[in-house]
Design a protein around this motif. Structure first.
Motif, PDB file in Angstrom:
ATOM      1  N   ASP A  18      -2.631  -5.933 -31.263  1.00 54.57           N
ATOM      2  CA  ASP A  18      -2.547  -6.489 -30.232  1.00 54.57           C
ATOM      3  C   ASP A  18      -2.462  -7.595 -29.234  1.00 54.57           C
ATOM      4  N   THR A  19      -3.578  -7.083 -28.836  1.00 51.96           N
ATOM      5  CA  THR A  19      -3.855  -7.812 -27.235  1.00 51.96           C
ATOM      6  C   THR A  19      -4.415  -9.191 -26.963  1.00 51.96           C
ATOM      7  N   GLU A  20      -4.189  -9.871 -27.549  1.00 53.97           N
ATOM      8  CA  GLU A  20      -4.992 -11.329 -27.788  1.00 53.97           C
ATOM      9  C   GLU A  20      -3.281 -11.659 -27.569  1.00 53.97           C
ATOM     10  N   ALA A  85       1.548   0.314 -22.488  1.00 57.52           N
ATOM     11  CA  ALA A  85       2.663   1.449 -23.138  1.00 57.52           C
ATOM     12  C   ALA A  85       2.803   1.921 -23.625  1.00 57.52           C
ATOM     13  N   TYR A  86       3.804   1.111 -24.308  1.00 62.37           N
ATOM     14  CA  TYR A  86       4.112   1.066 -25.774  1.00 62.37           C
ATOM     15  C   TYR A  86       4.380   0.185 -26.971  1.00 62.37           C
ATOM     16  N   GLU A  87       2.524   0.343 -27.218  1.00 64.07           N
ATOM     17  CA  GLU A  87       1.663  -0.883 -28.144  1.00 64.07           C
ATOM     18  C   GLU A  87       1.620   0.749 -29.314  1.00 64.07           C
ATOM     19  N   ALA A  88       1.010  -0.195 -30.122  1.00 67.45           N
ATOM     20  CA  ALA A  88       0.378   0.603 -31.053  1.00 67.45           C
ATOM     21  C   ALA A  88      -0.477  -0.018 -32.102  1.00 67.45           C
ATOM     22  N   ASP A 123      -8.377   5.509 -27.500  1.00 70.33           N
ATOM     23  CA  ASP A 123      -7.473   7.690 -26.763  1.00 70.33           C
ATOM     24  C   ASP A 123      -5.683   7.519 -27.340  1.00 70.33           C
ATOM     25  N   GLN A 124      -5.557   6.223 -26.515  1.00 70.83           N
ATOM     26  CA  GLN A 124      -3.677   5.808 -26.672  1.00 70.83           C
ATOM     27  C   GLN A 124      -3.485   6.187 -28.232  1.00 70.83           C
TER      28      GLN A 124
END
Length: 225
Positions: A18-20, A85-88, A123-124
């Protein structure tokens, strides 16, 4: 009889992650830090593109007159990385990948973003090894809506573009997939629902609604859903 699809090619921003929406939040924070209001319509129109479509950092720099665009971009990148860092992955992504792997259907990423904005997050999420091919803006001269990313992804997958299913969240992404000859599934999100998705073969409200078995045998002559 329809030909079964041989590979899946996913966009990354707004489709896998959900980067946008996250970038919108980052840009709003950045603009307000300098007592400016983010031009929302310009951001929405540029989703799926690059800074050549709308560069918020150049825009904000011009408004402020005292802060360099590169400095603003670095501030935004730092905040974005911290929040990511908190995203999935978005709903449906892991299941789609798992089902594709069970059927031995190859997976690829085709993104207009740079590799450094895609691979670290794969990778994350623990998904990098699921994709045998990752093509980004670093690999082509023209990004979406040009078909180059999809044509290259198909070539590296060892198949023809018409044998892939492309998943896109933006209008320009759909145009790129169709220009390459792929079957295209549009999955709009909150920022792209106003985009033109008429060219898509299928439109889903969420990737979680995807029926992979149906897609792999989908006949493009069927009525769009």
């Amino acid at each position: 009889m329809s030909r079964r699809r041989k590979a899946l090619v996913l966009d990354f921003d707004g489709l896998v992650a959900d980067t946008e929406v996250l970038w919108l939040a980052v840009l709003r924070r950045l603009y307000r830090t300098y007592f400016q209001e983010l031009p929302y319509a310009s951001v929405v129109e540029s989703v799926g593109g690059t800074l050549h479509d709308f560069d918020p950092f150049t825009d904000l720099s011009a408004r402020c007159g005292s802060v360099d665009a590169s400095e603003l971009e670095e501030q935004a990148e730092c905040l974005f990385r911290a929040w990511m860092a908190y995203e999935a992955p978005l709903p449906g992504v892991r299941r789609l990948i798992a089902e594709a792997q069970l059927r031995a259907v190859p997976l690829a990423i085709a993104s207009s973003s740079r590799e450094a904005s895609v691979v670290p997050y794969l990778d994350q999420f623990g998904l990098r090894d699921a994709f045998s091919v990752v093509v980004t803006a670093d690999d082509v001269v023209r990004v979406k809506p040009a078909p180059d990313l999809y044509l290259l992804a198909a070539r590296r997958l060892g198949t023809e573009p018409e044998h892939i299913v492309a998943f896109e969240d933006s209008g320009r992404g759909v145009r790129a997939a169709k220009a390459a000859g792929a079957l295209c599934v549009a999955v709009p999100h909150v920022l792209t629902r106003s985009h033109d998705f008429d060219a898509a073969d299928i439109r889903l409200d969420s990737l979680a609604l995807c029926d992979l078995e149906d897609l792999l045998s989908h006949d493009p002559s069927e009525v769009r859903r």
